[in-house]
Design an enzyme around this catalytic site. Structure first.
Site, PDB file in Angstrom:
ATOM      1  N   GLU A   1     -10.666  -1.942   5.965  1.00 44.59           N
ATOM      2  CA  GLU A   1      -9.725  -2.435   6.965  1.00 44.59           C
ATOM      3  C   GLU A   1     -10.446  -3.006   8.178  1.00 44.59           C
ATOM      4  O   GLU A   1      -9.895  -3.801   8.912  1.00 44.59           O
ATOM      5  CB  GLU A   1      -8.772  -1.326   7.399  1.00 44.59           C
ATOM      6  N   GLN A  14       0.830  -1.206   0.000  1.00 48.65           N
ATOM      7  CA  GLN A  14       0.000   0.000   0.000  1.00 48.65           C
ATOM      8  C   GLN A  14       0.861   1.251   0.000  1.00 48.65           C
ATOM      9  O   GLN A  14       1.644   1.466   0.930  1.00 48.65           O
ATOM     10  CB  GLN A  14      -0.902  -0.013   1.242  1.00 48.65           C
ATOM     11  N   GLY A  15       0.720   2.089  -1.024  1.00 44.80           N
ATOM     12  CA  GLY A  15       1.480   3.324  -1.131  1.00 44.80           C
ATOM     13  C   GLY A  15       0.649   4.527  -0.723  1.00 44.80           C
ATOM     14  O   GLY A  15       0.202   5.297  -1.591  1.00 44.80           O
ATOM     15  N   SER A  37      -2.770   7.319  14.443  1.00 41.95           N
ATOM     16  CA  SER A  37      -2.407   7.468  15.850  1.00 41.95           C
ATOM     17  C   SER A  37      -3.648   7.630  16.726  1.00 41.95           C
ATOM     18  O   SER A  37      -4.745   7.932  16.242  1.00 41.95           O
ATOM     19  CB  SER A  37      -1.493   8.682  16.029  1.00 41.95           C
TER      20      SER A  37
END
Length: 383
Positions: free
Chosen positions: A235, A115-116, A360
Protein backbone atom coordinates in the site's frame (compact mmCIF):
# COMPACT_ATOMS: atom_id res chain seq x y z
CA UNK A 1 19.97 13.30 -0.83
CA UNK A 2 19.18 14.41 -4.40
CA UNK A 3 15.41 14.53 -4.96
CA UNK A 4 15.68 15.60 -8.61
CA UNK A 5 14.76 13.68 -11.74
CA UNK A 6 17.19 12.59 -14.46
CA UNK A 7 16.94 13.58 -18.12
CA UNK A 8 15.39 10.20 -18.96
CA UNK A 9 12.72 10.76 -16.34
CA UNK A 10 11.83 14.12 -17.86
CA UNK A 11 11.55 12.51 -21.31
CA UNK A 12 9.20 9.95 -19.79
CA UNK A 13 7.26 12.84 -18.21
CA UNK A 14 6.83 14.48 -21.60
CA UNK A 15 5.56 11.23 -23.16
CA UNK A 16 3.18 10.64 -20.24
CA UNK A 17 1.84 14.18 -20.39
CA UNK A 18 1.37 13.97 -24.15
CA UNK A 19 -0.53 10.69 -23.93
CA UNK A 20 -2.78 11.95 -21.12
CA UNK A 21 -3.52 15.19 -22.97
CA UNK A 22 -4.61 13.18 -26.00
CA UNK A 23 -6.85 10.75 -24.12
CA UNK A 24 -8.26 12.25 -20.91
CA UNK A 25 -10.91 14.39 -22.62
CA UNK A 26 -12.46 11.27 -24.14
CA UNK A 27 -12.16 9.11 -21.03
CA UNK A 28 -15.85 8.12 -20.99
CA UNK A 29 -17.11 5.66 -18.39
CA UNK A 30 -14.76 4.22 -15.78
CA UNK A 31 -14.58 0.69 -17.20
CA UNK A 32 -13.91 2.06 -20.65
CA UNK A 33 -11.15 4.29 -19.30
CA UNK A 34 -9.45 1.38 -17.54
CA UNK A 35 -9.45 -0.54 -20.82
CA UNK A 36 -7.86 2.43 -22.61
CA UNK A 37 -5.11 2.56 -19.99
CA UNK A 38 -4.61 -1.19 -20.33
CA UNK A 39 -4.63 -1.14 -24.11
CA UNK A 40 -1.67 1.26 -24.16
CA UNK A 41 0.23 -0.50 -21.38
CA UNK A 42 -0.15 2.05 -18.58
CA UNK A 43 -1.37 -0.47 -15.98
CA UNK A 44 1.28 -2.39 -14.06
CA UNK A 45 4.27 -0.07 -14.45
CA UNK A 46 5.55 -1.01 -11.00
CA UNK A 47 5.17 -4.78 -11.20
CA UNK A 48 8.82 -5.31 -12.06
CA UNK A 49 7.90 -8.03 -14.55
CA UNK A 50 6.61 -7.59 -18.10
CA UNK A 51 4.86 -10.18 -20.22
CA UNK A 52 1.33 -9.68 -18.88
CA UNK A 53 0.31 -6.93 -21.29
CA UNK A 54 1.94 -4.21 -19.21
CA UNK A 55 5.04 -2.09 -19.66
CA UNK A 56 7.58 -1.67 -16.85
CA UNK A 57 9.08 1.54 -15.54
CA UNK A 58 11.79 2.55 -13.11
CA UNK A 59 10.82 3.80 -9.67
CA UNK A 60 11.34 7.43 -10.65
CA UNK A 61 9.35 6.93 -13.86
CA UNK A 62 6.50 5.50 -11.77
CA UNK A 63 6.60 8.66 -9.65
CA UNK A 64 6.51 10.77 -12.82
CA UNK A 65 3.49 8.87 -14.19
CA UNK A 66 1.60 9.12 -10.90
CA UNK A 67 2.24 12.87 -10.68
CA UNK A 68 1.28 13.58 -14.27
CA UNK A 69 -1.83 11.44 -13.97
CA UNK A 70 -2.95 13.41 -10.91
CA UNK A 71 -2.24 16.74 -12.62
CA UNK A 72 -4.09 15.79 -15.82
CA UNK A 73 -7.54 15.66 -14.25
CA UNK A 74 -7.96 12.06 -15.39
CA UNK A 75 -10.71 9.99 -13.71
CA UNK A 76 -10.01 8.44 -10.32
CA UNK A 77 -8.63 4.95 -10.87
CA UNK A 78 -11.07 2.08 -10.34
CA UNK A 79 -8.59 -0.69 -11.02
CA UNK A 80 -6.01 0.38 -8.46
CA UNK A 81 -6.80 -2.42 -5.98
CA UNK A 82 -6.03 -5.07 -8.56
CA UNK A 83 -3.02 -3.22 -9.96
CA UNK A 84 -1.34 -2.01 -6.79
CA UNK A 85 -2.39 -4.57 -4.16
CA UNK A 86 -3.37 -7.89 -5.71
CA UNK A 87 -0.85 -7.97 -8.56
CA UNK A 88 2.31 -7.39 -6.44
CA UNK A 89 1.00 -10.00 -3.99
CA UNK A 90 0.59 -12.57 -6.75
CA UNK A 91 4.02 -11.75 -8.10
CA UNK A 92 5.46 -12.40 -4.63
CA UNK A 93 3.35 -15.35 -3.47
CA UNK A 94 1.19 -16.61 -6.34
CA UNK A 95 1.67 -19.67 -8.48
CA UNK A 96 2.59 -19.41 -12.14
CA UNK A 97 -0.94 -20.49 -13.03
CA UNK A 98 -2.42 -17.73 -10.86
CA UNK A 99 -0.19 -15.12 -12.45
CA UNK A 100 -1.14 -16.27 -15.95
CA UNK A 101 -4.84 -16.28 -15.08
CA UNK A 102 -5.20 -12.97 -13.26
CA UNK A 103 -2.40 -10.54 -14.16
CA UNK A 104 -3.23 -10.10 -17.89
CA UNK A 105 -6.86 -9.30 -17.02
CA UNK A 106 -5.75 -6.68 -14.48
CA UNK A 107 -3.23 -5.21 -16.94
CA UNK A 108 -5.93 -4.97 -19.60
CA UNK A 109 -8.33 -3.18 -17.25
CA UNK A 110 -10.83 -5.98 -17.78
CA UNK A 111 -11.25 -7.29 -14.22
CA UNK A 112 -11.75 -5.18 -11.10
CA UNK A 113 -10.95 -6.25 -7.57
CA UNK A 114 -12.04 -5.43 -4.02
CA UNK A 115 -10.44 -6.28 -0.68
CA UNK A 116 -12.14 -8.58 1.85
CA UNK A 117 -10.18 -7.84 5.03
CA UNK A 118 -12.05 -5.76 7.64
CA UNK A 119 -15.01 -7.17 9.55
CA UNK A 120 -17.39 -5.58 12.09
CA UNK A 121 -15.32 -7.11 14.89
CA UNK A 122 -11.96 -7.17 13.13
CA UNK A 123 -11.06 -3.84 11.58
CA UNK A 124 -7.71 -2.51 12.68
CA UNK A 125 -7.24 -5.77 14.64
CA UNK A 126 -7.19 -7.90 11.52
CA UNK A 127 -6.08 -11.05 13.36
CA UNK A 128 -9.60 -11.27 14.81
CA UNK A 129 -11.08 -12.38 11.47
CA UNK A 130 -14.14 -14.62 11.91
CA UNK A 131 -15.15 -15.25 8.30
CA UNK A 132 -14.76 -18.98 7.72
CA UNK A 133 -13.83 -20.99 4.64
CA UNK A 134 -14.45 -24.74 4.75
CA UNK A 135 -12.70 -27.08 2.33
CA UNK A 136 -15.14 -29.25 0.36
CA UNK A 137 -14.50 -32.65 -1.14
CA UNK A 138 -14.94 -31.29 -4.66
CA UNK A 139 -11.85 -29.07 -4.46
CA UNK A 140 -13.65 -25.91 -3.46
CA UNK A 141 -13.98 -23.76 -0.35
CA UNK A 142 -17.32 -22.55 1.01
CA UNK A 143 -17.05 -19.08 2.58
CA UNK A 144 -19.39 -17.79 5.27
CA UNK A 145 -19.10 -14.46 7.05
CA UNK A 146 -19.21 -10.70 6.69
CA UNK A 147 -16.75 -8.08 5.47
CA UNK A 148 -17.14 -4.32 5.84
CA UNK A 149 -15.75 -1.06 4.41
CA UNK A 150 -15.21 -2.91 1.14
CA UNK A 151 -14.40 -0.33 -1.53
CA UNK A 152 -15.80 -1.04 -5.03
CA UNK A 153 -17.50 -4.27 -3.92
CA UNK A 154 -20.62 -3.21 -5.83
CA UNK A 155 -18.62 -3.10 -9.08
CA UNK A 156 -15.80 -5.60 -8.55
CA UNK A 157 -15.48 -8.85 -10.46
CA UNK A 158 -13.29 -10.52 -7.81
CA UNK A 159 -12.49 -10.15 -4.12
CA UNK A 160 -9.40 -11.35 -2.27
CA UNK A 161 -10.66 -12.62 1.07
CA UNK A 162 -8.83 -13.35 4.30
CA UNK A 163 -10.74 -16.19 5.97
CA UNK A 164 -10.23 -18.70 8.79
CA UNK A 165 -9.80 -22.20 7.40
CA UNK A 166 -8.82 -23.85 10.69
CA UNK A 167 -11.84 -23.59 13.03
CA UNK A 168 -9.67 -24.33 16.08
CA UNK A 169 -7.11 -21.63 15.31
CA UNK A 170 -6.69 -18.32 17.08
CA UNK A 171 -5.46 -14.90 16.04
CA UNK A 172 -3.16 -14.90 13.00
CA UNK A 173 -2.87 -18.69 12.80
CA UNK A 174 -5.09 -20.76 10.52
CA UNK A 175 -5.97 -17.98 8.08
CA UNK A 176 -6.03 -18.38 4.29
CA UNK A 177 -5.91 -15.87 1.43
CA UNK A 178 -8.57 -16.76 -1.17
CA UNK A 179 -9.51 -15.30 -4.56
CA UNK A 180 -13.30 -15.23 -4.77
CA UNK A 181 -15.48 -14.42 -7.82
CA UNK A 182 -18.13 -11.84 -6.94
CA UNK A 183 -20.62 -13.05 -9.56
CA UNK A 184 -22.48 -15.33 -7.15
CA UNK A 185 -25.80 -13.50 -6.68
CA UNK A 186 -27.41 -16.13 -4.47
CA UNK A 187 -24.35 -16.52 -2.25
CA UNK A 188 -22.87 -13.00 -2.02
CA UNK A 189 -24.84 -9.90 -1.01
CA UNK A 190 -23.39 -6.38 -1.27
CA UNK A 191 -24.99 -3.61 0.77
CA UNK A 192 -23.79 -0.02 0.18
CA UNK A 193 -22.87 2.07 3.26
CA UNK A 194 -24.07 5.65 3.01
CA UNK A 195 -21.43 8.15 4.15
CA UNK A 196 -21.63 11.69 5.53
CA UNK A 197 -21.10 12.93 1.98
CA UNK A 198 -24.27 11.14 0.82
CA UNK A 199 -22.29 8.81 -1.43
CA UNK A 200 -21.65 5.09 -1.02
CA UNK A 201 -18.04 4.27 -1.85
CA UNK A 202 -17.89 1.52 0.80
CA UNK A 203 -19.97 -1.59 1.27
CA UNK A 204 -20.84 -4.45 3.55
CA UNK A 205 -20.38 -7.86 1.91
CA UNK A 206 -22.14 -10.99 3.18
CA UNK A 207 -20.85 -14.42 2.13
CA UNK A 208 -23.44 -17.17 2.51
CA UNK A 209 -21.61 -20.26 1.31
CA UNK A 210 -19.80 -18.44 -1.53
CA UNK A 211 -17.51 -20.68 -3.56
CA UNK A 212 -13.76 -20.29 -4.13
CA UNK A 213 -11.62 -22.81 -5.97
CA UNK A 214 -8.78 -24.51 -4.12
CA UNK A 215 -6.32 -23.54 -6.86
CA UNK A 216 -7.16 -19.91 -6.06
CA UNK A 217 -5.60 -20.07 -2.61
CA UNK A 218 -2.56 -17.77 -2.59
CA UNK A 219 0.50 -18.82 -0.60
CA UNK A 220 -0.96 -22.05 0.72
CA UNK A 221 -3.75 -22.90 3.16
CA UNK A 222 -3.09 -21.60 6.65
CA UNK A 223 -0.45 -19.08 5.49
CA UNK A 224 -2.89 -16.27 4.82
CA UNK A 225 -1.53 -13.97 7.50
CA UNK A 226 1.88 -13.80 5.84
CA UNK A 227 0.30 -13.07 2.47
CA UNK A 228 -2.10 -10.50 3.93
CA UNK A 229 0.70 -8.60 5.69
CA UNK A 230 2.79 -8.67 2.53
CA UNK A 231 -0.09 -7.12 0.62
CA UNK A 232 -0.49 -4.32 3.17
CA UNK A 233 3.17 -3.50 2.66
CA UNK A 234 2.44 -2.76 -1.01
CA UNK A 235 0.00 0.00 0.00
CA UNK A 236 2.98 2.28 0.45
CA UNK A 237 4.44 3.47 -2.85
CA UNK A 238 4.25 6.03 -5.59
CA UNK A 239 0.50 6.44 -5.05
CA UNK A 240 1.38 8.48 -1.95
CA UNK A 241 3.02 11.10 -4.15
CA UNK A 242 0.06 11.19 -6.53
CA UNK A 243 -2.20 11.68 -3.52
CA UNK A 244 -0.13 14.70 -2.56
CA UNK A 245 -0.65 16.25 -5.99
CA UNK A 246 -4.37 16.08 -5.28
CA UNK A 247 -3.80 17.59 -1.84
CA UNK A 248 -1.90 20.48 -3.43
CA UNK A 249 -4.80 21.18 -5.77
CA UNK A 250 -7.23 21.16 -2.86
CA UNK A 251 -4.99 23.53 -0.89
CA UNK A 252 -4.84 25.84 -3.91
CA UNK A 253 -8.65 26.00 -4.03
CA UNK A 254 -8.79 26.84 -0.32
CA UNK A 255 -6.19 29.60 -0.75
CA UNK A 256 -8.13 31.10 -3.67
CA UNK A 257 -11.37 30.97 -1.66
CA UNK A 258 -9.64 32.67 1.28
CA UNK A 259 -8.38 35.48 -0.96
CA UNK A 260 -11.78 35.89 -2.64
CA UNK A 261 -13.68 36.06 0.65
CA UNK A 262 -11.15 38.31 2.39
CA UNK A 263 -10.45 35.64 4.99
CA UNK A 264 -6.78 35.70 3.99
CA UNK A 265 -6.51 39.16 5.54
CA UNK A 266 -6.71 37.49 8.96
CA UNK A 267 -3.07 36.92 10.01
CA UNK A 268 -3.97 33.84 12.09
CA UNK A 269 -5.78 32.19 9.19
CA UNK A 270 -3.02 33.20 6.79
CA UNK A 271 -0.48 31.56 9.10
CA UNK A 272 -2.52 28.33 9.04
CA UNK A 273 -2.50 28.34 5.23
CA UNK A 274 1.28 28.81 5.14
CA UNK A 275 1.71 26.04 7.71
CA UNK A 276 -0.37 23.63 5.62
CA UNK A 277 1.73 24.47 2.55
CA UNK A 278 4.99 23.85 4.45
CA UNK A 279 3.71 20.59 5.93
CA UNK A 280 2.69 19.34 2.49
CA UNK A 281 6.21 20.02 1.18
CA UNK A 282 7.67 18.14 4.14
CA UNK A 283 5.38 15.17 3.40
CA UNK A 284 6.63 15.10 -0.16
CA UNK A 285 10.28 14.97 0.90
CA UNK A 286 9.47 12.28 3.44
CA UNK A 287 7.67 10.20 0.81
CA UNK A 288 10.58 10.51 -1.62
CA UNK A 289 13.05 9.66 1.13
CA UNK A 290 11.25 6.46 2.12
CA UNK A 291 10.07 5.35 -1.33
CA UNK A 292 13.11 3.23 -2.07
CA UNK A 293 13.78 2.39 1.57
CA UNK A 294 14.86 -0.96 2.94
CA UNK A 295 11.66 -1.83 4.76
CA UNK A 296 11.48 0.56 7.73
CA UNK A 297 8.59 -0.94 9.71
CA UNK A 298 7.37 2.46 10.85
CA UNK A 299 7.49 4.37 7.54
CA UNK A 300 3.92 3.59 6.37
CA UNK A 301 2.52 4.43 9.81
CA UNK A 302 4.41 7.74 9.96
CA UNK A 303 3.15 8.66 6.48
CA UNK A 304 -0.45 7.78 7.39
CA UNK A 305 -0.32 9.86 10.57
CA UNK A 306 1.12 12.82 8.66
CA UNK A 307 -1.35 12.98 5.80
CA UNK A 308 -4.51 11.99 7.68
CA UNK A 309 -4.25 14.79 10.24
CA UNK A 310 -3.08 17.26 7.59
CA UNK A 311 -6.06 16.52 5.33
CA UNK A 312 -8.52 16.92 8.20
CA UNK A 313 -7.07 20.32 9.08
CA UNK A 314 -7.37 21.34 5.43
CA UNK A 315 -11.02 20.28 5.38
CA UNK A 316 -11.73 22.33 8.49
CA UNK A 317 -10.06 25.37 6.98
CA UNK A 318 -11.91 24.89 3.68
CA UNK A 319 -15.27 25.52 5.35
CA UNK A 320 -13.93 28.17 7.72
CA UNK A 321 -12.79 30.46 4.91
CA UNK A 322 -16.25 30.17 3.34
CA UNK A 323 -17.97 31.36 6.48
CA UNK A 324 -21.73 30.85 6.85
CA UNK A 325 -22.07 29.98 3.15
CA UNK A 326 -20.29 26.67 3.81
CA UNK A 327 -23.25 25.44 5.86
CA UNK A 328 -25.96 25.81 3.21
CA UNK A 329 -26.78 24.26 -0.14
CA UNK A 330 -26.90 25.85 -3.60
CA UNK A 331 -28.90 29.05 -4.08
CA UNK A 332 -31.51 27.20 -6.15
CA UNK A 333 -31.92 24.42 -3.60
CA UNK A 334 -35.50 23.44 -2.70
CA UNK A 335 -35.92 22.61 1.01
CA UNK A 336 -36.71 18.96 1.61
CA UNK A 337 -34.80 17.75 -1.44
CA UNK A 338 -31.23 16.41 -1.60
CA UNK A 339 -28.48 18.59 -3.00
CA UNK A 340 -24.93 18.00 -4.18
CA UNK A 341 -22.10 19.03 -1.89
CA UNK A 342 -19.66 21.59 -3.22
CA UNK A 343 -15.93 20.85 -3.15
CA UNK A 344 -15.28 22.44 0.26
CA UNK A 345 -18.22 20.68 1.91
CA UNK A 346 -17.21 17.33 0.45
CA UNK A 347 -13.61 17.82 1.55
CA UNK A 348 -14.65 18.65 5.11
CA UNK A 349 -17.06 15.73 5.51
CA UNK A 350 -15.00 13.06 3.77
CA UNK A 351 -11.79 13.98 5.57
CA UNK A 352 -13.40 13.21 8.94
CA UNK A 353 -12.75 9.55 8.13
CA UNK A 354 -9.08 10.03 7.25
CA UNK A 355 -7.83 9.29 10.76
CA UNK A 356 -9.91 6.10 10.97
CA UNK A 357 -9.83 4.18 7.70
CA UNK A 358 -6.70 2.36 6.60
CA UNK A 359 -5.72 1.91 10.23
CA UNK A 360 -6.72 4.46 12.87
CA UNK A 361 -4.28 6.95 14.33
CA UNK A 362 -4.22 4.90 17.53
CA UNK A 363 -3.18 1.78 15.61
CA UNK A 364 -0.47 3.67 13.71
CA UNK A 365 1.00 5.03 16.94
CA UNK A 366 0.94 1.56 18.49
CA UNK A 367 2.84 0.15 15.50
CA UNK A 368 5.49 2.85 15.79
CA UNK A 369 5.76 2.34 19.56
CA UNK A 370 6.08 -1.44 19.44
CA UNK A 371 7.88 -2.15 16.15
CA UNK A 372 10.16 0.88 15.89
CA UNK A 373 10.73 2.16 19.41
CA UNK A 374 10.62 -1.29 21.02
CA UNK A 375 8.19 -0.26 23.75
CA UNK A 376 6.20 -2.96 25.63
CA UNK A 377 3.21 -4.30 23.81
CA UNK A 378 -0.18 -2.92 24.73
CA UNK A 379 -2.09 -5.43 26.92
CA UNK A 380 -4.92 -7.15 25.10
CA UNK A 381 -8.25 -5.69 26.07
CA UNK A 382 -6.71 -2.39 27.14
CA UNK A 383 -8.85 0.68 26.54
Amino acid sequence: MDFGFAAGDEEFRARSREWLAAHVSGAGDRRGWERVLGRDGWIGLGWGEAGYGNRTASLTEQVVWAEEYARSGAPARSGHIGENLLAPTLLAHGSDAQKRRFLPAVAAGEEWWCQGYSEPGAGSDLAGVRTRAERQGDGHYRITGQKIWTSLAHEADWCFVLARTDPDSRRHHGLTFLLVPMDQPELIEVRPIRQLTGTSDFNEVFFDGAVARAEHVVGGAGDGWKVAMSLLGFERGVSTLAQQIGFAEELGRVVRAAVASGAADDPVLRDRLVTLWAELRAMRWNALRTLGGSGDAGAPSVAKLLWAGWHQRLGELAVQVRGAAAGVGPADWTPGTPYALDAAQHLFLFSRADTVYGGSDQIQRTIIAERVLGLPREPKGAV
